[in-house]
Write a protein that holds these residues in place. Structure first.
Motif, PDB file in Angstrom:
ATOM      1  N   SER B  27      10.901 -11.141  -5.933  1.00  5.30           N
ATOM      2  CA  SER B  27       9.561 -11.385  -5.399  1.00  5.30           C
ATOM      3  C   SER B  27       9.347 -10.531  -4.150  1.00  5.30           C
ATOM      4  CB  SER B  27       9.378 -12.870  -5.075  1.00  5.30           C
ATOM      5  OG  SER B  27      10.141 -13.187  -3.938  1.00  5.30           O
ATOM      6  N   VAL B  28       8.148  -9.993  -4.057  1.00 10.25           N
ATOM      7  CA  VAL B  28       7.814  -9.099  -2.952  1.00 10.25           C
ATOM      8  C   VAL B  28       6.694  -9.731  -2.138  1.00 10.25           C
ATOM      9  CG1 VAL B  28       7.035  -6.779  -2.331  1.00 10.25           C
ATOM     10  CG2 VAL B  28       8.397  -7.116  -4.408  1.00 10.25           C
ATOM     11  N   THR B  29       6.876  -9.787  -0.834  1.00 11.35           N
ATOM     12  CA  THR B  29       5.785 -10.233   0.030  1.00 11.35           C
ATOM     13  C   THR B  29       5.570  -9.209   1.138  1.00 11.35           C
ATOM     14  OG1 THR B  29       7.368 -11.522   1.321  1.00 11.35           O
ATOM     15  CG2 THR B  29       6.088 -12.727  -0.327  1.00 11.35           C
ATOM     16  N   GLY B  30       4.410  -9.261   1.745  1.00 11.60           N
ATOM     17  CA  GLY B  30       4.087  -8.336   2.835  1.00 11.60           C
ATOM     18  C   GLY B  30       3.288  -7.148   2.369  1.00 11.60           C
ATOM     19  N   ASN B  31       3.272  -6.912   1.058  1.00  4.81           N
ATOM     20  CA  ASN B  31       2.498  -5.776   0.538  1.00  4.81           C
ATOM     21  C   ASN B  31       1.024  -6.129   0.495  1.00  4.81           C
ATOM     22  OD1 ASN B  31       3.383  -7.629  -1.566  1.00  4.81           O
ATOM     23  ND2 ASN B  31       2.276  -6.295  -2.980  1.00  4.81           N
ATOM     24  N   THR B  32       0.170  -5.112   0.624  1.00  9.41           N
ATOM     25  CA  THR B  32      -1.268  -5.382   0.558  1.00  9.41           C
ATOM     26  C   THR B  32      -1.876  -4.793  -0.712  1.00  9.41           C
ATOM     27  OG1 THR B  32      -1.584  -3.480   1.992  1.00  9.41           O
ATOM     28  CG2 THR B  32      -1.660  -5.623   3.047  1.00  9.41           C
ATOM     29  N   CYS B  33      -1.057  -4.192  -1.562  1.00  7.64           N
ATOM     30  CA  CYS B  33      -1.582  -3.731  -2.851  1.00  7.64           C
ATOM     31  C   CYS B  33      -0.449  -3.683  -3.870  1.00  7.64           C
ATOM     32  CB  CYS B  33      -2.256  -2.363  -2.725  1.00  7.64           C
ATOM     33  SG  CYS B  33      -1.114  -0.986  -2.559  1.00  7.64           S
ATOM     34  N   LYS B  34      -0.814  -3.384  -5.119  1.00  9.80           N
ATOM     35  CA  LYS B  34       0.135  -3.361  -6.230  1.00  9.80           C
ATOM     36  C   LYS B  34       1.209  -2.286  -6.034  1.00  9.80           C
ATOM     37  CE  LYS B  34       1.226  -4.431 -10.661  1.00  9.80           C
ATOM     38  NZ  LYS B  34       2.501  -3.755 -10.720  1.00  9.80           N
ATOM     39  N   ARG B  35       0.807  -1.172  -5.423  1.00  7.29           N
ATOM     40  CA  ARG B  35       1.759  -0.075  -5.253  1.00  7.29           C
ATOM     41  C   ARG B  35       2.971  -0.496  -4.422  1.00  7.29           C
ATOM     42  NH1 ARG B  35      -1.228   5.200  -3.205  1.00  7.29           N
ATOM     43  NH2 ARG B  35      -2.568   3.643  -2.268  1.00  7.29           N
ATOM     44  N   GLY B  36       2.716  -1.372  -3.455  1.00  5.62           N
ATOM     45  CA  GLY B  36       3.799  -1.851  -2.603  1.00  5.62           C
ATOM     46  C   GLY B  36       4.828  -2.628  -3.395  1.00  5.62           C
ATOM     47  N   GLU B  37       4.330  -3.445  -4.332  1.00  3.66           N
ATOM     48  CA  GLU B  37       5.228  -4.240  -5.165  1.00  3.66           C
ATOM     49  C   GLU B  37       6.075  -3.322  -6.053  1.00  3.66           C
ATOM     50  OE1 GLU B  37       3.219  -7.398  -7.236  1.00  3.66           O
ATOM     51  OE2 GLU B  37       4.938  -7.712  -8.561  1.00  3.66           O
ATOM     52  N   ASP B  38       5.419  -2.328  -6.659  1.00  4.06           N
ATOM     53  CA  ASP B  38       6.135  -1.397  -7.540  1.00  4.06           C
ATOM     54  C   ASP B  38       7.204  -0.624  -6.756  1.00  4.06           C
ATOM     55  OD1 ASP B  38       4.432  -2.244  -9.477  1.00  4.06           O
ATOM     56  OD2 ASP B  38       3.150  -0.453  -9.455  1.00  4.06           O
ATOM     57  N   TYR B  39       6.805  -0.154  -5.577  1.00  5.65           N
ATOM     58  CA  TYR B  39       7.750   0.611  -4.758  1.00  5.65           C
ATOM     59  C   TYR B  39       8.962  -0.247  -4.402  1.00  5.65           C
ATOM     60  CZ  TYR B  39       9.849   2.685  -0.611  1.00  5.65           C
ATOM     61  OH  TYR B  39      10.742   3.185   0.290  1.00  5.65           O
ATOM     62  N   ALA B  40       8.706  -1.486  -3.972  1.00  8.12           N
ATOM     63  CA  ALA B  40       9.782  -2.372  -3.537  1.00  8.12           C
ATOM     64  C   ALA B  40      10.743  -2.670  -4.680  1.00  8.12           C
ATOM     65  CB  ALA B  40       9.200  -3.666  -2.979  1.00  8.12           C
ATOM     66  N   LYS B  41      10.220  -2.901  -5.870  1.00  9.13           N
ATOM     67  CA  LYS B  41      11.078  -3.225  -7.014  1.00  9.13           C
ATOM     68  C   LYS B  41      11.981  -2.053  -7.358  1.00  9.13           C
ATOM     69  CE  LYS B  41       8.568  -7.012  -9.067  1.00  9.13           C
ATOM     70  NZ  LYS B  41       7.536  -7.443 -10.021  1.00  9.13           N
ATOM     71  N   LYS B  42      11.391  -0.866  -7.406  1.00 11.85           N
ATOM     72  CA  LYS B  42      12.197   0.322  -7.723  1.00 11.85           C
ATOM     73  C   LYS B  42      13.239   0.537  -6.626  1.00 11.85           C
ATOM     74  CE  LYS B  42      12.345   4.842  -9.525  1.00 11.85           C
ATOM     75  NZ  LYS B  42      12.102   6.187  -9.085  1.00 11.85           N
ATOM     76  N   GLU B  43      12.813   0.322  -5.396  1.00 13.23           N
ATOM     77  CA  GLU B  43      13.690   0.590  -4.256  1.00 13.23           C
ATOM     78  C   GLU B  43      14.903  -0.347  -4.231  1.00 13.23           C
ATOM     79  OE1 GLU B  43      13.202   3.308  -2.676  1.00 13.23           O
ATOM     80  OE2 GLU B  43      14.650   3.031  -1.066  1.00 13.23           O
ATOM     81  N   VAL B  44      14.728  -1.587  -4.674  1.00 17.53           N
ATOM     82  CA  VAL B  44      15.881  -2.504  -4.661  1.00 17.53           C
ATOM     83  C   VAL B  44      16.702  -2.413  -5.948  1.00 17.53           C
ATOM     84  CG1 VAL B  44      14.919  -4.134  -3.003  1.00 17.53           C
ATOM     85  CG2 VAL B  44      14.525  -4.504  -5.438  1.00 17.53           C
TER      86      VAL B  44
END
Lengths: 436, 121
Positions: B27-44
């Motif tokens: 789960s990703v929090t703190g992002n303000t758009c969908k791109r943030g979630e995608d980036y975080a998932k790939k990054e982890v």
């Protein structure tokens, strides 16, 4: 004296894109003068990736991006001279240069495009006390020594300034086996792009100390260490915050300055904010027929925007030469006070206010302008949740919300010609930031 | 549960992201758009980077040629890739795209030249 339609000063990304655009606009007689031994300018030493996302829709390294434009220039068979240093440009557009083959020579141009780029702010401009030992480099010099000459530069490194070159070099030196101990930044925010902070510092655990500066350099023959101190809101070191770092190398990434000795020599009007010439929407300086583009005009973050800007300068220089030829043909028939095919212009100044530091261009001809003009600018500080507004004689015509604005990221807005149709007597265009 | 703090690089905003990982649940929090979630998932899950450097070139008009991994490689392989790049060299002439190391650090990805170097006459 040899004559050319367009002479371009500099064969980096700006000069190349301007040349290709001018040729495509129908100008045959173009000459590029480049002082280095190859075309491509600073891109040759920028071996990292991240170039070309806008221009080519793919991620290239600097040398690859340069190679694309060099190939276009060669395909168009645009003549260039290497190892050639321009030493003077006159108001009459006589360009004097020097090289080993021709010695000192002068050519006359119908139009000149200034594309000399920028250079780094040196140590001498910083007033850091201490000796002058070996091991202090501007970040770009270290980049060149490492990437092009193949030297290792240093083993234990401190970097002052968080401009993009400093950030890129922090990663580069780490990959080459050096230990980068800290990046210190005088301002309370970084001057570099966010993605560079993440990919160059955070990836490698390199600390970034904001509101810090170097107050002493130790070592007589070679740097042996530096002292860092925190600075207050007045940017002066706070006594008692000094911290010592052992290091053999100090890199300075403390700003880029457009290289405008030649422009000043011509006597074009300069902007004290950008340190580049003031230009109209054709990117023409105060001297008719002399255009400017790229980092000599104002320092860019992305080469893609340099190419775009230079393309416009190349096209406009071509149009200038073509209009000149047309009017000289017509002159034999009947006298005309105005340039052929061009209506009397109406130049309107663009004013930067309230957090907007400058705009390029600085004036806009609302009669003769293209259908749209891209206005580029930088803000003075980091702002959150602000609006960028544009007003014509006090009437707000454009208002755009920005979640974040930072001095390190160039902004742009597009003004459309049709938006001026209700303002035939327009006196000024103001671009500013607003809180609500 | 593992928690990681990231800064999104999707745009200049640079949202501070918090990623919570519980087994395959992310789960990703703190992002303000969908791109943030995608980036975080790939990054982890599988962070990757393109690595660039330069290697000596023999018999060329210049001494060094710039290189890159042809595509992004796993982030934890960066220093192994660099070790192989440090041992590599090229022979002029070199063209852009020439393979310098066929399979770098067992990633299956080649290191290629990003600059053309002509042979010395």
């Amino acid at each position: 004296m040899m004559e050319h339609d367009i002479v371009i000063i500099g064969g980096g990304p700006a000069g190349l894109a301007a040349a290709v655009a001018a040729r495509k606009a129908g100008i045959q007689d173009i000459l590029i003068l480049e002082r280095d031994s190859c075309l491509g300018g600073i891109l040759n030493q920028c071996i990292h990736n991240g170039f070309g996302l806008h221009t080519f829709k793919e991620e290239l390294t600097g040398p690859e991006y340069a190679a694309r434009y060099i190939a276009m220039a060669e395909e168009e068979k645009i003549p260039y001279r290497l190892n050639t240093m321009v030493i003077d440009i006159s108001k009459e557009k006589e360009v004097t240069f020097i090289n080993r083959e021709e010695g000192l020579s002068t050519v006359k141009a119908k139009a000149v495009i200034l594309a000399m780029g920028c250079r780094e702010r040196p140590r001498g401009a910083l007033n850091i006390p201490g000796y002058r030992p070996a091991g202090i480099y501007s970040a770009g010099t270290a980049q060149r020594l490492m990437n092009i000459e193949g030297y290792s530069v240093g083993k234990e490194v401190v970097i002052l300034g968080s401009g993009d070159i400093g950030l890129i070099m922090a990663r580069r030196m780490t990959l080459e086996g050096a230990k980068v101990k800290v990046v210190a930044e005088l301002m309370p925010y970084s001057g570099g792009l966010k993605r560079n902070i993440v990919q160059c510092l955070d990836d490698y655990g390199i600390p970034l100390k904001l509101s810090h500066t170097v107050v002493d350099i130790q070592g007589k023959e070679r740097v042996t260490g530096i002292t860092l101190a925190e600075v207050g809101p007045d940017r002066k070191p706070i006594p008692g915050t000094e911290e010592h770092y052992d290091c053999d190398t100090l890199l300075l990434s403390v700003g880029l300055i457009p290289e405008n000795e030649l422009s000043r020599g011509i006597g074009v009007t300069m902007s004290p904010v950008t340190s580049g010439p003031e230009v109209n929407d054709c990117l023409e300086t105060s001297q008719e027929g002399i255009f400017a583009c790229g980092n000599v005009l104002h320092v860019h973050d992305l080469v893609d925007y340099v190419s775009e800007e230079a393309t416009l300068a190349g096209r406009n220089a071509a149009a200038y030469v073509q209009a000149m030829e047309k009017s000289s043909e017509e002159e034999s028939g009947e006298e005309s006070g105005e340039k052929a095919g061009k209506k009397a212009g109406h130049q309107v100044p663009l004013k930067a206010e309230n957090g907007v530091r400058y705009t390029v261009p600085q004036t806009l001809d609302i009669v003769n302008m293209q259908d749209s003009v891209t206005v580029r600018f930088r803000v003075a500080d980091v702002y959150k949740d602000r609006y960028i507004t544009v007003s014509y004689d006090g009437n707000t015509v454009l208002r755009r919300k920005k979640k974040v604005l930072a001095p390190g990221e160039m902004e742009q807005i597009v003004l459309k010609k049709e938006s001026f149709s209700d303002y035939p007597e327009l006196k000024n265009i103001v671009i500013r930031t607003e809180v609500e | 549960m593992e928690v990681r703090e990231l800064i999104c690089i999707g745009c200049p905003l640079g949202c501070p992201l918090t990623v919570r990982m519980e087994g395959s649940e992310i789960s990703v929090t703190g992002n303000t758009c969908k791109r943030g979630e995608d980036y975080a998932k790939k990054e982890v899950l599988s962070p990757t980077r393109i690595v660039t450097s330069s290697v000596p070139v023999k018999g060329g008009v210049i001494g060094m040629v710039s290189v890159k991994t042809k595509s992004d490689i796993p982030k934890d392989k960066i220093f192994q890739v660099m070790k192989e790049i440090h041992e590599a060299s090229a022979q002029a002439p070199v063209a852009i795209g020439d393979v310098i190391i066929p399979d770098c650090a067992g990633t299956g990805i080649p290191v290629i030249a990003t600059k053309a170097v002509e042979a010395k006459a």
